[in-house]
Scaffold this motif. Structure first.
Motif, PDB file in Angstrom:
ATOM      1  N   GLN A 239      44.108  -1.852  52.009  1.00 53.65           N
ATOM      2  CA  GLN A 239      44.390  -0.769  52.851  1.00 53.65           C
ATOM      3  C   GLN A 239      45.124   0.421  52.046  1.00 53.65           C
ATOM      4  O   GLN A 239      45.906   0.074  51.247  1.00 53.65           O
ATOM      5  CB  GLN A 239      45.034  -0.912  54.214  1.00 53.65           C
ATOM      6  CG  GLN A 239      44.210  -1.925  55.127  1.00 53.65           C
ATOM      7  CD  GLN A 239      42.944  -1.168  55.439  1.00 53.65           C
ATOM      8  OE1 GLN A 239      42.919  -0.401  56.037  1.00 53.65           O
ATOM      9  NE2 GLN A 239      41.975  -2.050  55.151  1.00 53.65           N
ATOM     10  N   SER A 240      45.197   1.502  52.652  1.00 48.16           N
ATOM     11  CA  SER A 240      46.064   2.562  51.968  1.00 48.16           C
ATOM     12  C   SER A 240      47.410   2.467  52.411  1.00 48.16           C
ATOM     13  O   SER A 240      47.660   1.702  53.227  1.00 48.16           O
ATOM     14  CB  SER A 240      45.758   4.091  52.570  1.00 48.16           C
ATOM     15  OG  SER A 240      45.879   4.151  53.797  1.00 48.16           O
ATOM     16  N   ASN A 288      31.730  13.441  56.191  1.00 45.26           N
ATOM     17  CA  ASN A 288      33.007  13.340  55.715  1.00 45.26           C
ATOM     18  C   ASN A 288      33.894  12.261  56.103  1.00 45.26           C
ATOM     19  O   ASN A 288      35.154  12.292  55.411  1.00 45.26           O
ATOM     20  CB  ASN A 288      33.793  14.578  56.117  1.00 45.26           C
ATOM     21  CG  ASN A 288      33.110  15.763  55.739  1.00 45.26           C
ATOM     22  OD1 ASN A 288      32.865  16.021  54.323  1.00 45.26           O
ATOM     23  ND2 ASN A 288      32.557  16.729  56.825  1.00 45.26           N
ATOM     24  N   TYR A 289      33.475  11.314  57.113  1.00 46.98           N
ATOM     25  CA  TYR A 289      34.340  10.184  57.520  1.00 46.98           C
ATOM     26  C   TYR A 289      33.457   8.801  57.355  1.00 46.98           C
ATOM     27  O   TYR A 289      32.237   8.972  57.103  1.00 46.98           O
ATOM     28  CB  TYR A 289      35.151  10.375  58.388  1.00 46.98           C
ATOM     29  CG  TYR A 289      35.854  11.528  58.784  1.00 46.98           C
ATOM     30  CD1 TYR A 289      37.272  11.361  58.314  1.00 46.98           C
ATOM     31  CD2 TYR A 289      35.458  12.810  58.911  1.00 46.98           C
ATOM     32  CE1 TYR A 289      38.037  12.562  58.324  1.00 46.98           C
ATOM     33  CE2 TYR A 289      36.401  14.083  58.933  1.00 46.98           C
ATOM     34  CZ  TYR A 289      37.645  13.748  58.664  1.00 46.98           C
ATOM     35  OH  TYR A 289      38.520  14.509  58.630  1.00 46.98           O
ATOM     36  N   THR A 290      34.258   7.709  57.333  1.00 48.27           N
ATOM     37  CA  THR A 290      33.543   6.583  57.235  1.00 48.27           C
ATOM     38  C   THR A 290      32.431   6.358  58.218  1.00 48.27           C
ATOM     39  O   THR A 290      32.596   6.706  59.279  1.00 48.27           O
ATOM     40  CB  THR A 290      34.763   5.268  57.624  1.00 48.27           C
ATOM     41  OG1 THR A 290      35.554   5.223  56.325  1.00 48.27           O
ATOM     42  CG2 THR A 290      33.735   3.937  57.648  1.00 48.27           C
ATOM     43  N   TRP A 514      36.640   8.392  62.503  1.00 50.65           N
ATOM     44  CA  TRP A 514      37.158   9.679  61.850  1.00 50.65           C
ATOM     45  C   TRP A 514      38.738   9.438  62.118  1.00 50.65           C
ATOM     46  O   TRP A 514      39.266   8.498  62.922  1.00 50.65           O
ATOM     47  CB  TRP A 514      36.992  10.893  63.187  1.00 50.65           C
ATOM     48  CG  TRP A 514      37.584  11.991  62.629  1.00 50.65           C
ATOM     49  CD1 TRP A 514      37.337  13.342  61.932  1.00 50.65           C
ATOM     50  CD2 TRP A 514      39.043  12.413  63.310  1.00 50.65           C
ATOM     51  NE1 TRP A 514      38.297  14.214  62.008  1.00 50.65           N
ATOM     52  CE2 TRP A 514      39.392  13.952  62.572  1.00 50.65           C
ATOM     53  CE3 TRP A 514      39.957  11.646  64.139  1.00 50.65           C
ATOM     54  CZ2 TRP A 514      40.375  14.310  62.994  1.00 50.65           C
ATOM     55  CZ3 TRP A 514      41.006  12.386  64.361  1.00 50.65           C
ATOM     56  CH2 TRP A 514      41.380  13.668  63.745  1.00 50.65           C
ATOM     57  N   GLY A 518      44.991   9.637  56.704  1.00 49.02           N
ATOM     58  CA  GLY A 518      44.456   9.563  55.045  1.00 49.02           C
ATOM     59  C   GLY A 518      43.781   8.177  54.774  1.00 49.02           C
ATOM     60  O   GLY A 518      43.900   8.319  53.724  1.00 49.02           O
ATOM     61  N   GLU A 519      43.277   7.717  55.545  1.00 58.09           N
ATOM     62  CA  GLU A 519      41.984   6.597  55.391  1.00 58.09           C
ATOM     63  C   GLU A 519      40.859   7.338  54.786  1.00 58.09           C
ATOM     64  O   GLU A 519      40.269   8.522  55.136  1.00 58.09           O
ATOM     65  CB  GLU A 519      41.731   6.040  56.585  1.00 58.09           C
ATOM     66  CG  GLU A 519      42.518   4.798  56.933  1.00 58.09           C
ATOM     67  CD  GLU A 519      42.730   3.797  55.752  1.00 58.09           C
ATOM     68  OE1 GLU A 519      41.854   2.914  55.755  1.00 58.09           O
ATOM     69  OE2 GLU A 519      44.029   3.835  55.193  1.00 58.09           O
ATOM     70  N   LYS A 520      40.449   6.842  53.607  1.00 60.52           N
ATOM     71  CA  LYS A 520      39.366   7.417  52.913  1.00 60.52           C
ATOM     72  C   LYS A 520      38.031   6.862  53.496  1.00 60.52           C
ATOM     73  O   LYS A 520      37.827   5.924  54.221  1.00 60.52           O
ATOM     74  CB  LYS A 520      39.445   6.719  51.466  1.00 60.52           C
ATOM     75  CG  LYS A 520      40.713   7.514  50.492  1.00 60.52           C
ATOM     76  CD  LYS A 520      40.694   6.828  49.133  1.00 60.52           C
ATOM     77  CE  LYS A 520      42.041   7.371  48.252  1.00 60.52           C
ATOM     78  NZ  LYS A 520      41.914   6.600  46.924  1.00 60.52           N
ATOM     79  N   LYS A 521      36.719   7.675  53.006  1.00 60.21           N
ATOM     80  CA  LYS A 521      35.685   7.524  53.691  1.00 60.21           C
ATOM     81  C   LYS A 521      35.194   6.117  52.949  1.00 60.21           C
ATOM     82  O   LYS A 521      35.132   6.271  51.727  1.00 60.21           O
ATOM     83  CB  LYS A 521      34.579   8.689  53.312  1.00 60.21           C
ATOM     84  CG  LYS A 521      33.484   8.490  53.603  1.00 60.21           C
ATOM     85  CD  LYS A 521      32.563   9.729  53.187  1.00 60.21           C
ATOM     86  CE  LYS A 521      31.046   9.714  53.322  1.00 60.21           C
ATOM     87  NZ  LYS A 521      30.809   9.610  55.080  1.00 60.21           N
ATOM     88  N   GLN A 522      34.677   5.216  53.652  1.00 55.34           N
ATOM     89  CA  GLN A 522      33.957   3.916  53.158  1.00 55.34           C
ATOM     90  C   GLN A 522      33.005   3.675  53.975  1.00 55.34           C
ATOM     91  O   GLN A 522      32.960   2.803  54.987  1.00 55.34           O
ATOM     92  CB  GLN A 522      35.260   2.782  53.445  1.00 55.34           C
ATOM     93  CG  GLN A 522      36.431   3.107  52.524  1.00 55.34           C
ATOM     94  CD  GLN A 522      37.408   1.765  52.795  1.00 55.34           C
ATOM     95  OE1 GLN A 522      36.739   0.811  52.839  1.00 55.34           O
ATOM     96  NE2 GLN A 522      38.455   2.226  52.810  1.00 55.34           N
ATOM     97  N   CYS A 538      41.448  -0.049  59.423  1.00 51.85           N
ATOM     98  CA  CYS A 538      41.870   1.320  59.114  1.00 51.85           C
ATOM     99  C   CYS A 538      43.418   1.290  59.586  1.00 51.85           C
ATOM    100  O   CYS A 538      44.216   2.258  59.175  1.00 51.85           O
ATOM    101  CB  CYS A 538      41.014   2.230  60.001  1.00 51.85           C
ATOM    102  SG  CYS A 538      41.175   3.948  59.756  1.00 51.85           S
TER     103      CYS A 538
END
Length: 673
Positions: A239-240, A288-290, A514, A518-522, A538
């Motif tokens: 995780q971030s 744009n999102y997971t 969404w 700050g979570e990246k697209k996965q 997330c």
């Protein structure tokens, strides 16, 4: 000539036996014709599957053994036949608009079926039901008058054969099923019914009502599986930094989820084009999102099975066919779920739905899975409808009020309903519908798809309103949304067969997660029971025990047998997974956003004016637990005839359900003398 005479003599001597054989053969044929809604297919089935047909006929005979003990055997057979024909007729109708046949579990959903039946029953079907009912009544009366009392056991051969069948059939049945390779197709019950016959298939769902305890189930086995579920940390899940530190933040990020009724991307239908994109906002989020495709357990209906999988990380595919946990289990038993985990972590948990609160027993189930509050359709005033269903935008105001009631720490789950079928195929809801071009769909089917696309657009605009609300607040939030199943488009889901949609695609809906933390697209294609672990990941949370198990199961470090054992333990067993102590407390659930309460009663002319809070169009006044004719004025005022109540009476305000039954009532209020 002698052979012919012998045959005639044999038939005369065994006339009764031959007549009964013909009766059961006829019953089987009629049942299969109604199940398939086709005489030709029913007859063809017998010739294509003679051994399976014979087994079904024997099953019909075995289940009617009670007729042996009746004096009026013909009347008993007529009533027995009417029951089977009625069941198969209902199964054919249900398969037409829902995609799956009648199962024993459906009888637990009679109130839900009654609510939606009017929307799906065409004039032709209503006429058919009326005609069949009249024929049934006429047949019973005719046979009752004509049949004379007869001896219970008229033919010794018939009795001997029946008793042998009664004794041997249950023993031999299992072996026969193995020899004929008869095994229900759990993922395609309609196809299974068509392949193995209605009598066997329906009887099998009756037998599976009570789940069978797995042979391996024991406290030691469950504890062993539990020990293999390693505690998953944010670091383990890569995780971030932002997500890893969320639990230490002063403001807990909000979590909002939406089950989107009948939601999918219709532009993916092969050979079907639209004049405009009906889901531009949802598509932008997916870009744009997971996001990805989510495999769901149902098509055309059965919303709560997908909802159950998402909340609990359990699979309905491991249950008996047709089993609906919201109906058979969770109404009275609490289980660990997504809302219960959030509540344990200091969140306020709220469910919002613009339809009936006790549909699928949600009001009881939500209490048992960890919701603090349920804002159901009965508690929302000034609802607007289009196409027969409430517009989803009516949920925006209560969601905003809950969202802004505190800074962070909200778990809000919404269930939309606007895109619910059926979809009118005779005329457009509005001329502004997205228009469809297709060489394979009929004009009626194209109109249905266009009406669906219009409703889909409105839900898509509602989604944008939610995103705007979050952005305006500036609060850290994770928003997940998913479709519960593909909509029921066309008669008997004909749209999908005409465009050659694959079986896999029929059970896939889109999902998106969404966030502004700050979570990246996965991107990833998942099963419905794998969505909750992704949401928990997330947020840097471990989640439910089953969510932790799913991470191991996905990595191939746990077996399907382990999956079944844990699911049995949680739903039907002794909760060995939790050391015999549930990880959350069941609490009373608040109904509505504003408390339903009577604060005063004033008499004005011929009216009694009731003041209070939480009133809606579904509000009524109760006196001595009886509903009084009530006029809704506004959210703080109701009116009733002065003759109905008087000084000294004790009254309550209540919400009524779709059957005019009391859904929820306020504290009592005594009218001062």
């Amino acid at each position: 000539m002698q052979m012919k005479e012998r045959m005639l003599d044999f038939l005369k001597a065994h006339k009764n036996t031959m007549t009964w054989i013909a009766k059961y053969l006829g019953l089987f044929l009629v049942v299969e014709c109604f199940q398939r809604a086709s005489v030709l297919q029913g007859i063809t089935y017998i010739f294509q599957n003679p051994l399976v047909s014979i087994y079904n006929i024997f099953l019909l005979v075995f289940l009617s053994f009670f007729i042996l003990f009746l004096k009026r055997k013909n009347l008993g057979f007529v009533i027995y036949s009417i029951v089977w024909i009625g069941l198969s007729c209902a199964s054919g109708i249900k398969a037409d608009f829902r995609g799956d046949p009648l199962m024993a579990q459906d009888f637990f959903l009679l109130k839900e079926a009654g609510d939606v039946a009017g929307s799906y029953l065409s004039v032709g079907r209503i006429i058919l039901i009326i005609v069949l009912t009249l024929i049934s009544v006429a047949a019973i009366v005719y046979v009752w008058k004509k049949e004379k009392y007869s001896k219970r056991f008229k033919s010794k051969y018939f009795v001997i054969a029946a008793l042998v069948l009664l004794c041997l059939f249950p023993v031999a049945s299992k072996g026969i099923l193995n020899v004929l390779n008869i095994n229900p197709v759990r993922w395609d019950m309609k196809g299974s019914y068509f392949k193995y016959g209605f009598a066997y298939s329906f009887a099998e769902t009756v037998q599976s009502l009570k789940p069978e305890k797995p042979q391996e189930y024991s406290k030691e086995t469950v504890k062993s599986i539990k020990n293999n579920i390693e505690k998953t940390t944010a670091k383990d899940q890569n995780q971030s930094v932002e997500a890893s530190n969320l639990n230490n933040a002063q403001i807990k990020p909000n979590v909002i989820g939406f089950l989107l009724e009948g939601f999918f991307d219709p532009t993916t239908l092969p050979g079907v084009t639209f004049s405009r994109d009906p889901i531009p906002n949802f598509r932008a989020l997916m870009k744009n999102y997971t996001s990805g495709k989510m495999t769901v357990p149902v098509i055309g209906g059965g919303t709560v099975n997908t909802e159950f999988e998402v909340f609990t990380s359990m699979s309905t595919k491991l249950l008996s066919p047709g089993n609906t946990p919201y109906v058979q289990t969770l109404r009275t038993k609490s289980v660990e779920s997504m809302p219960s985990v959030f509540r344990n972590n200091g969140y306020t948990t709220t469910a919002v739905h613009d339809h009936w609160g006790n549909f699928y027993n949600r009001v009881d189930v939500y209490k048992n899975i960890g919701f603090d509050r349920f804002i159901s359709g009965e508690t929302i005033a000034n609802k607007t409808k289009i196409g027969g269903w409430t517009e989803d935008k009516v949920m925006l105001d209560p969601i905003k009020k809950v969202f802004n009631s505190q800074k962070g720490g909200n778990f809000i789950f919404g269930i939309t309903v606007q895109t619910h079928g059926p979809y009118d195929g005779d005329k457009l809801i509005t001329e502004d519908c997205p228009r469809v071009t297709s060489d394979v769909l009929s004009e009626r089917e194209k109109i249905q798809v266009e009406n669906y696309a219009y409703q889909l657009e409105q839900t898509d605009k509602f989604i944008k309103s939610i995103i705007d609300m979050i952005n305006e607040s500036g609060q850290p939030t994770v928003l997940f949304m998913y479709g519960d199943h593909l909509p029921s488009l066309g008669d008997n889901l004909s749209v999908y067969s005409k465009v050659n949609l694959s079986d896999t695609q029929k059970y896939q809906t889109p999902y998106v997660i969404w966030n502004n933390i700050g979570e990246k697209k996965q991107d990833e294609d998942i099963n419905a029971y794998e969505l909750a672990p992704k949401v928990f990941d997330c947020l840097g949370m471990e989640g439910t025990s089953m969510a932790q198990f799913q991470r191991k199961y996905k990595q191939g470090q746990a077996s399907e047998e382990d999956f079944k054992l844990l699911e049995y333990d949680i739903l039907y067993g002794k909760d060995y997974l939790y050391d015999e102590s549930k990880p959350f407390e069941v609490k009373d659930i608040a109904i509505g956003l504003t408390p339903l309460k009577v604060t005063s009663v004033q008499f004005d002319g011929d009216k009694a004016v009731i003041k209070g809070t939480g009133f809606t169009e579904q509000s009524r006044v109760l006196k001595n637990n009886k509903i009084v004719d009530t006029t809704f004025v506004n959210t703080t005022t109701l009116e009733v005839d002065k003759k109905k109540i008087s000084s000294g009476d004790t009254i309550e305000a209540c919400y009524i359900d779709w059957k005019d039954g009391v859904y929820y009532k306020s504290p009592s209020f005594k009218i001062e003398k």
